[in-house]
Design an enzyme around this catalytic site. Structure first.
Site, PDB file in Angstrom:
ATOM      1  N   SER A  88      38.809  32.921  41.054  1.00 34.15           N
ATOM      2  CA  SER A  88      38.020  32.953  42.055  1.00 34.15           C
ATOM      3  C   SER A  88      38.547  32.361  42.866  1.00 34.15           C
ATOM      4  O   SER A  88      39.247  31.621  43.496  1.00 34.15           O
ATOM      5  CB  SER A  88      36.595  31.967  41.637  1.00 34.15           C
ATOM      6  OG  SER A  88      36.174  31.634  42.284  1.00 34.15           O
ATOM      7  N   SER A  89      37.660  32.862  44.132  1.00 32.47           N
ATOM      8  CA  SER A  89      38.494  31.724  45.641  1.00 32.47           C
ATOM      9  C   SER A  89      37.692  30.732  45.556  1.00 32.47           C
ATOM     10  O   SER A  89      38.278  30.165  46.896  1.00 32.47           O
ATOM     11  CB  SER A  89      37.146  33.330  46.770  1.00 32.47           C
ATOM     12  OG  SER A  89      35.965  32.160  46.398  1.00 32.47           O
ATOM     13  N   CYS A  90      37.322  29.883  44.556  1.00 35.62           N
ATOM     14  CA  CYS A  90      37.258  28.780  45.056  1.00 35.62           C
ATOM     15  C   CYS A  90      38.429  27.745  44.666  1.00 35.62           C
ATOM     16  O   CYS A  90      38.571  26.821  44.768  1.00 35.62           O
ATOM     17  CB  CYS A  90      36.002  28.071  43.805  1.00 35.62           C
ATOM     18  SG  CYS A  90      36.702  28.057  42.505  1.00 35.62           S
ATOM     19  N   TYR A 148      36.104  23.586  37.772  1.00 38.28           N
ATOM     20  CA  TYR A 148      36.262  24.836  37.987  1.00 38.28           C
ATOM     21  C   TYR A 148      37.682  25.522  38.736  1.00 38.28           C
ATOM     22  O   TYR A 148      38.365  26.281  37.910  1.00 38.28           O
ATOM     23  CB  TYR A 148      34.978  25.443  37.887  1.00 38.28           C
ATOM     24  CG  TYR A 148      34.997  26.835  37.996  1.00 38.28           C
ATOM     25  CD1 TYR A 148      34.566  27.667  36.557  1.00 38.28           C
ATOM     26  CD2 TYR A 148      35.159  27.566  39.226  1.00 38.28           C
ATOM     27  CE1 TYR A 148      34.646  28.566  36.801  1.00 38.28           C
ATOM     28  CE2 TYR A 148      35.497  29.627  38.920  1.00 38.28           C
ATOM     29  CZ  TYR A 148      35.217  29.901  38.597  1.00 38.28           C
ATOM     30  OH  TYR A 148      35.294  31.440  37.633  1.00 38.28           O
ATOM     31  N   LYS A 203      40.864  27.416  37.028  1.00 38.06           N
ATOM     32  CA  LYS A 203      41.307  28.954  37.664  1.00 38.06           C
ATOM     33  C   LYS A 203      43.156  28.599  37.705  1.00 38.06           C
ATOM     34  O   LYS A 203      43.369  29.577  37.426  1.00 38.06           O
ATOM     35  CB  LYS A 203      40.439  29.326  38.564  1.00 38.06           C
ATOM     36  CG  LYS A 203      39.038  29.438  37.540  1.00 38.06           C
ATOM     37  CD  LYS A 203      39.374  30.244  36.474  1.00 38.06           C
ATOM     38  CE  LYS A 203      37.980  30.873  35.937  1.00 38.06           C
ATOM     39  NZ  LYS A 203      37.787  32.384  35.028  1.00 38.06           N
ATOM     40  N   HIS A 212      24.195  31.351  40.517  1.00 35.80           N
ATOM     41  CA  HIS A 212      24.829  31.135  41.668  1.00 35.80           C
ATOM     42  C   HIS A 212      24.043  31.705  42.792  1.00 35.80           C
ATOM     43  O   HIS A 212      22.875  32.067  42.565  1.00 35.80           O
ATOM     44  CB  HIS A 212      25.726  32.413  41.943  1.00 35.80           C
ATOM     45  CG  HIS A 212      26.854  31.960  41.007  1.00 35.80           C
ATOM     46  ND1 HIS A 212      27.765  32.568  39.832  1.00 35.80           N
ATOM     47  CD2 HIS A 212      28.171  31.304  41.369  1.00 35.80           C
ATOM     48  CE1 HIS A 212      29.225  32.281  39.495  1.00 35.80           C
ATOM     49  NE2 HIS A 212      29.327  30.730  40.826  1.00 35.80           N
TER      50      HIS A 212
END
Length: 311
Positions: A104-106, A133, A137, A176
């Site tokens: 994920s971009s997070c 999270y 990842k 989301h």
């Protein structure tokens, strides 16, 4: 190719199934959560040993928006770490030579330079609201990278931007931003509510990619003989949350007033991926945001009618 897609009932997993079902030389292997608990190492080991897939895409995970990430950080880090460790290590144990791990971009720092390139990973602090999270990842993508380095297997990762599409989770609190807005405006339209509350200031900027575009990017990456260890997957453009809210209201057909609750958190100021690397490799998305949002709302209505709506 015998391909295992984990998390195939979710939004991303179902998009992957749609994409790879089109290929005559691919045989899909899937398991529901009830059939296979990916947080159970023994169960995952037995599955890989029995099925012996040639390749795997790890799309499963515990996901949610700001509220869910802030409320259940222990579950987010525990379950996502377990899924990453079990799916990657047991794939290697079973002789799986090709694996694509979806992140994920997070994973990128809260105040990373915009747009965010792959090399800004781990350069500064993460956004606190989704730190648990993100750390899980990051661990997964690093695990894939180091298994490739040490064992010679082609395990690599793709970091998609914010995703949306058919089969999304529309839970009123734990979803989301995109599905939360679709549901909120839909219900407000049906009820004839004069106003809808939106969180924050509306100033943060976000990038959105349709799940079918991500699935296409995954198919592209699996065809590469020497894929990058880590590559961003996005559209390269973003919109403000205010612009997104107004677009959702328009697509749904809501004509009431939008009230901004500035006591709610905005989250990261901007999250735009630098997709130069993937573009240079030869892939670009095809579904524009307005078109994709319209298609997603149509899918939302169909899922509502068929009582298959998640959340």
């Amino acid at each position: 190719m015998k391909l295992f897609i984990s998390g195939h009932t979710g939004m991303v997993g179902s998009a992957l199934v749609r994409r790879f079902q089109k290929l005559p030389d691919v045989s899909l292997v899937t398991r529901t959560r009830k059939e296979l608990d990916l947080t159970n190492q023994a169960a995952v080991s037995a599955f890989y040993a029995a099925e012996r897939p040639d390749a795997a895409i790890i799309a499963a995970g515990k996901v949610g928006g700001i509220h869910a990430n802030s409320t259940y950080p222990a579950e987010f880090i525990r379950e996502n770490l377990a899924i990453a460790m079990n799916c990657i290590h047991e794939a290697w144990n079973a002789g799986v030579k090709r694996l694509l791990f979806l992140g994920s971009s997070c994973i990128y720092p809260k105040l990373a330079p915009q747009p965010m390139s792959e090399d800004c990973l781990l350069t500064s602090a993460l956004e606190k609201t989704n730190e648990a999270y993100a750390i899980a990842k990051i661990a997964g993508l690093k695990m894939a990278e180091h298994y490739r380095k040490q064992y010679g297997v082609i395990y690599h990762s793709a970091m998609p931007t914010n995703l949306y599409g058919p089969g999304d989770n529309y839970h009123p609190q734990n979803s989301h931003v995109m599905p939360a807005l679709i549901r909120r405006f839909h219900e407000a339209t049906i009820a004839g509510q004069p106003e809808v509350i939106a969180w924050g200031t509306g100033r943060p900027q976000r990038e959105f990619l349709h799940a079918d575009d991500l699935a296409d990017a995954c198919a592209f990456l699996l065809q590469l003989e020497n894929p990058p260890d880590l590559v961003n997957v996005g559209c390269g453009t973003d919109v403000t949350i205010r612009e997104l809210v107004e677009m959702v209201a328009e697509v749904v057909g809501y004509h009431g007033q939008i009230i901004w609750d500035k006591s709610k958190p905005d989250g990261t100021p901007r999250k735009l991926l630098d997709t130069t690397h993937l573009n240079h490799l030869g892939w670009k998305p095809r579904i524009a945001l307005k078109e994709g949002l319209t298609l997603t709302y149509q899918a939302f209505l169909e899922e509502s009618r068929s009582h298959s709506l998640r959340g």
